[in-house]
Design a protein around this motif. Structure first.
Motif, PDB file in Angstrom:
ATOM      1  N   LEU A 131      -3.766   0.397  -1.024  1.00 31.43           N
ATOM      2  CA  LEU A 131      -2.287   0.226  -0.600  1.00 31.43           C
ATOM      3  C   LEU A 131      -1.850  -0.465   0.644  1.00 31.43           C
ATOM      4  CD1 LEU A 131      -1.333   3.998  -1.525  1.00 31.43           C
ATOM      5  CD2 LEU A 131      -0.333   1.907  -2.733  1.00 31.43           C
ATOM      6  N   SER A 132      -2.854  -0.944   1.350  1.00 31.71           N
ATOM      7  CA  SER A 132      -2.552  -1.773   2.368  1.00 31.71           C
ATOM      8  C   SER A 132      -1.938  -3.046   1.914  1.00 31.71           C
ATOM      9  CB  SER A 132      -4.057  -2.162   3.192  1.00 31.71           C
ATOM     10  OG  SER A 132      -4.882  -2.714   2.414  1.00 31.71           O
ATOM     11  N   ILE A 133      -2.232  -3.496   0.662  1.00 30.28           N
ATOM     12  CA  ILE A 133      -1.484  -4.847   0.351  1.00 30.28           C
ATOM     13  C   ILE A 133      -0.152  -4.766   0.278  1.00 30.28           C
ATOM     14  CG2 ILE A 133      -1.430  -4.030  -2.160  1.00 30.28           C
ATOM     15  CD1 ILE A 133      -2.284  -6.876  -2.745  1.00 30.28           C
ATOM     16  N   LEU A 134       0.491  -3.594   0.494  1.00 31.57           N
ATOM     17  CA  LEU A 134       2.010  -3.488   0.680  1.00 31.57           C
ATOM     18  C   LEU A 134       2.299  -4.054   1.827  1.00 31.57           C
ATOM     19  CD1 LEU A 134       2.511   0.268  -0.784  1.00 31.57           C
ATOM     20  CD2 LEU A 134       3.248  -1.957  -2.011  1.00 31.57           C
ATOM     21  N   ASP A 135       1.470  -3.893   2.979  1.00 34.33           N
ATOM     22  CA  ASP A 135       1.771  -4.520   4.375  1.00 34.33           C
ATOM     23  C   ASP A 135       1.837  -6.192   4.132  1.00 34.33           C
ATOM     24  OD1 ASP A 135       2.017  -2.274   6.039  1.00 34.33           O
ATOM     25  OD2 ASP A 135       0.242  -1.938   5.429  1.00 34.33           O
ATOM     26  N   ILE A 136       0.619  -6.842   3.080  1.00 33.90           N
ATOM     27  CA  ILE A 136       0.640  -8.125   3.013  1.00 33.90           C
ATOM     28  C   ILE A 136       1.838  -8.605   2.308  1.00 33.90           C
ATOM     29  CG2 ILE A 136      -0.744  -9.846   1.929  1.00 33.90           C
ATOM     30  CD1 ILE A 136      -2.225  -8.861   4.109  1.00 33.90           C
ATOM     31  N   LYS A 137       2.206  -8.124   1.156  1.00 30.99           N
ATOM     32  CA  LYS A 137       3.602  -7.964   0.451  1.00 30.99           C
ATOM     33  C   LYS A 137       4.641  -8.349   1.398  1.00 30.99           C
ATOM     34  CE  LYS A 137       6.832  -6.560  -3.067  1.00 30.99           C
ATOM     35  NZ  LYS A 137       7.074  -5.370  -3.789  1.00 30.99           N
ATOM     36  N   GLU A 138       4.788  -7.269   2.365  1.00 31.12           N
ATOM     37  CA  GLU A 138       6.102  -7.239   3.233  1.00 31.12           C
ATOM     38  C   GLU A 138       6.004  -8.705   4.216  1.00 31.12           C
ATOM     39  OE1 GLU A 138       8.365  -4.260   6.328  1.00 31.12           O
ATOM     40  OE2 GLU A 138       6.147  -3.468   5.381  1.00 31.12           O
TER      41      GLU A 138
END
Length: 445
Positions: free
Chosen positions: A142-149
């Motif tokens: 779910l850390s990919i949500l930070d990358i997306k942001e």
């Protein structure tokens, strides 16, 4: 919402590693791409000596140059001798991967998820540089949500992302960190975990192996209640039939030649239902022989400059005797199956999009998209049809056909300029000259 990486770490690493900037334009600034051959995303003949007029991040007009008036003070981009087309969309990629030869060794080397803050920005830059302006990540913590942001804020260079986070499965995949997968044992649990992922902010749900028809139905019900699409990792006939019964939104991997030829009635059902098919046919079957014939593709100055020295050296080590890697154990048989299998969905006129499974072993983000499109042409799609599949169709499958996928008035200005004619040779897509995302010309250093 829980996060595994801080935005600060991502920002610092992204800027340090990538060294990029973009020519930002304000909402009132006009930009015109002039003189090139325009492929607008529709499966129609191109427009020669075209002009594309952009205001801010929106396309205002696109057509023959003599039909479009360019306002005074417009920034001009000279595309003479080149091809202008919509930004490419990859509907199946993995931002955590960089093409390492062995999954288990890779995750061991990067200590599970500890170095993803370094690796994901590298992969994102490689994708955008290859002309991919939008992409779907199907399997990450779910850390990919930070990358997306961070990408959305402009802190990291990359395509606009839709993400699934961890996949839902009944079979735990060894060697992959637990944060990549949610193992369930009942339809009730499947529905609960799907809702959990949606609550965390994912854009799509990915279903993996071992799931029952009731599992599929439970996830689809929850996802559709939340206006979320479900993508299923599929190869076997029975699993595909269950996915169709459950009204899965996107069939991933079918047609990639792991299987013998599919039954005609199944092909007919898929085509008739217009259920999107993302084949990912190149990631073993075309990439492997291409590497046998040219192992030099595994070691380039650009690859070396993209990543820290130790990561580059580990990548090169993983390619030693690559033909012996477990990932390619069955590839010769798969290649033989591909002579029939990969063509079946094309010949049945299924609703086909484009995804790459990048960056699985040897299938780098920097060239996965044009190799996949080339493999589809080899399998029977015309160049025009595959370009439409990777742009207009992919945007429709994403549910963003009103915003992306074509070069026409009212759409977001996601545009690439290619130094060559991909309608003559689809492999010209590897020569991306200019990338415009959201109206901004991206500059790679």
């Amino acid at each position: 919402m829980q996060r595994y990486l801080s935005s600060l770490i991502i920002l610092v690493l992204g800027v340090y590693l990538l060294g990029f900037h973009a020519f930002a334009v304000d909402d009132n600034q006009y930009t015109a791409i002039t003189g090139g051959m325009l492929i607008d995303g529709y499966e129609t003949p191109p427009i020669h000596n075209a002009t594309v007029l952009i205001k801010g991040n929106i396309i205002i007009d696109a057509g023959p140059a003599h039909t479009i008036e360019i306002p005074e003070g417009t920034t001009l981009i000279d595309a003479r001798g080149k091809t202008v087309l919509p930004g490419l969309i990859d509907l199946h990629m993995h931002l955590d991967l960089i093409g390492h030869g062995d999954y288990d060794e890779y995750y061991s080397y990067i200590k599970g998820t500890e170095r993803l803050a370094e690796i994901m920005p590298i992969a994102a830059k490689q994708m955008l540089r290859a002309g991919i302006t939008s992409a779907v990540d199907l399997g990450s913590p779910l850390s990919i949500l930070d990358i997306k942001e961070a990408i959305n804020k402009g802190n990291i260079l990359g395509p606009r992302l839709s993400v699934s986070g961890p996949w839902i499965t009944r079979i735990k995949l060894g060697g992959v960190p637990d944060s990549y997968q949610i193992v369930i044992d009942s339809p009730k649990q499947a529905a609960k975990q799907a809702q959990y992922l949606i609550d965390q902010g994912v854009d799509v749900i990915k279903l993996w192996l071992g799931l029952t028809l009731e599992d599929y139905k439970a996830v689809v019900k929850v996802a559709h209640q939340n206006n979320i699409k479900v993508h299923a990792h599929l190869y076997k006939v029975d699993a595909i039939r269950n996915a169709l019964k459950a009204k899965i939104d996107v069939l991933q991997h079918v047609g990639s030649a792991k299987m013998p030829p599919y039954p005609e009635d199944l092909l007919h059902q898929i085509a008739e239902s217009r259920t999107p098919v993302i084949q990912t046919i190149a990631h073993r079957i075309w990439v492997y022989p291409a590497t046998l014939s040219n192992p030099g593709r595994l070691d380039t100055p650009q690859m070396q400059s993209d990543m820290p020295a130790d990561l580059y050296q580990e990548l090169q080590r993983s390619f030693t005797h690559f033909h012996r890697l477990g990932y390619f154990h069955d590839t010769p048989d798969e290649i033989r199956n591909a002579k029939i299998n990969a063509k079946q969905f094309i010949n049945s006129n299924a609703y086909i999009g484009v995804g790459t499974d990048a960056a699985s072993p040897l299938n780098f983000h920097s060239d996965a998209i044009w190799r996949e499109m080339s493999a589809l042409v080899d399998s029977g799609m015309t160049e025009s049809r595959v370009i439409t599949a990777a742009t207009k169709t992919n945007a429709e499958i994403l549910g963003k056909g009103d915003q992306l996928g074509t070069v026409e008035a009212g759409k977001l200005a996601d545009i690439i300029i290619v130094d060559g004619n991909p309608l003559f040779d689809i492999n010209m897509l590897k020569y991306v000259d200019t990338v415009i995302k959201n109206g901004e010309v991206q500059v790679f250093e």
